[in-house]
Design an enzyme around this catalytic site. Sequence first.
Site, PDB file in Angstrom:
ATOM      1  N   SER A 143      -3.210  65.234  46.110  1.00  0.00           N
ATOM      2  CA  SER A 143      -4.559  64.918  46.203  1.00  0.00           C
ATOM      3  C   SER A 143      -5.369  65.712  45.583  1.00  0.00           C
ATOM      4  CB  SER A 143      -4.750  65.615  48.104  1.00  0.00           C
ATOM      5  OG  SER A 143      -5.825  65.652  48.660  1.00  0.00           O
TER       6      SER A 143
ATOM      7  N   ASP B 205     -12.409  64.478  46.283  1.00  0.00           N
ATOM      8  CA  ASP B 205     -11.128  64.871  46.155  1.00  0.00           C
ATOM      9  C   ASP B 205     -10.280  64.137  44.957  1.00  0.00           C
ATOM     10  OD1 ASP B 205     -10.260  63.697  47.618  1.00  0.00           O
ATOM     11  OD2 ASP B 205      -8.820  64.791  48.456  1.00  0.00           O
TER      12      ASP B 205
ATOM     13  N   ASP C 283      -7.138  62.586  45.273  1.00  0.00           N
ATOM     14  CA  ASP C 283      -7.060  61.301  45.935  1.00  0.00           C
ATOM     15  C   ASP C 283      -8.471  60.618  46.786  1.00  0.00           C
ATOM     16  OD1 ASP C 283      -7.091  62.822  47.875  1.00  0.00           O
ATOM     17  OD2 ASP C 283      -5.333  62.299  48.506  1.00  0.00           O
TER      18      ASP C 283
ATOM     19  N   ASP D 296     -10.119  61.134  49.237  1.00  0.00           N
ATOM     20  CA  ASP D 296     -10.100  60.971  50.466  1.00  0.00           C
ATOM     21  C   ASP D 296     -11.964  62.049  50.809  1.00  0.00           C
ATOM     22  OD1 ASP D 296      -8.358  63.063  50.526  1.00  0.00           O
ATOM     23  OD2 ASP D 296      -7.298  62.069  52.286  1.00  0.00           O
TER      24      ASP D 296
END
Length: 438
Positions: A93, A232, A234, A236
């Site tokens: 992440s 961010d 990843d 999400d």
Amino acid sequence: MLFGTNGVRGKFSELNPELAVKLSQAIGIYFGRGKILVARDGRLTGECLKNAVISGLQSVGCEVIDLDYASAPTAEFSLKKLNGDGLIIITASHNPPEWNALKVVDKNGVTVSRERGEKIEKLMSTISICNWDQVKPSKRYPQATMEHIEAIKKFLKPEKFKNLKVVLDCGNGMAALIAPKLFRELGCEIVTLNSNVDGNFPGRPSEPSESNLNDLKKSVISLGAACGIAWDGDGDRVVLIDEKGQFIVGDKVYAISVIIKLAEKKGNFVTTVATSKCIQDLVEAGGCKLIYTKIGAPYLSEEFLHGKAIMGGEEVGGVIWPEISLAKDGFMTAAKIVELLSDKKLSVLLDSVPAYFNQKIKIEANDEKKVRIMESAKVYAKKNRLKVTDIDGIRVDFKDSWVIIRPSGTENYIRIFAEAKTNAQALQLIDEYKKAVL
Ligand code: MG
């Protein structure tokens, strides 16, 4: 203990291929040796760990669908679409480049929490591999991102995106795969920053905090754009920059999403006990109920399974749109907000979000001191007959302010966070509770 709130995270020396194989074998068994999707982000260790994960899953007889590069929301959307028995996303992440992690999602789309992760860890000591003739080839699935884009577009009106200029800061992360294509197809004029996937994150760190987004702010102003958007690593979570160059923090991204959802339908909303009271104010003013959960995305998603929630969100800018999946989806969130900007400037939209000020402190505390402080907080709240929520730490709510006292799960700290209508009131709350617990 390997599992944290969001899977197993570590530097390459800890989360190495050997551990990835063993963990994936246990995960494969936990998911009934069924159909498991595997995705990864662009980190340098990603391919190496992905090969180990696939190998581990195959060795216990799982059928593997290899999505390879995919944002976390895309992978979770594909899990639902392909009716998988589980998903492993190899992504750290927003962590620095030397980190990586296995994030594990069950067939309902709920991330495996620390509590459920313990069961997987127990399975690691009793792994039985399958017979040689039960090892199945993995299958590639290159159309995942395209299908995710099409699904998001179904919930949007394309005419609202014409003539809007937006600046997209993909942060060299997985947003680069999907965001430019999504907003271009919607009809926006786009300018991109850091839109190549690069595991060294040369453009900016993968955490979209205000101090990491100076280039984006400058670009929005100099280009006269309607907004700037940053994800961010990843994809999400998402944060925004308004047309004046002001940073819009995660709580407020959720607040605007709540306003959008309330205009569409009524139902329960979900958030964590660490989220700004502006969410509660908006939800209750709309005649709906807000349900509080423990801090961490798995607990938010779990609430959708046993409730009738229509939206979930957390303080760092992750919003769940259950019409897409039970994952936080930074692309659906960004697109739904941009859809409003043809009618209203982003800074004007923010005026309808109740304003609060917050303050926080950390108190050093070992495990023993943590227990003592939490006990004092409980006693103090009880003595003063206060409204307490104790699902994660001790949260005390007043008419237009609140405070939470919470031990860190991984570090030797207790955190006190307060929010009020003025800075002075927030500071006063912090002082009062610091004195009360020490
Ligand atoms: Mg993330």
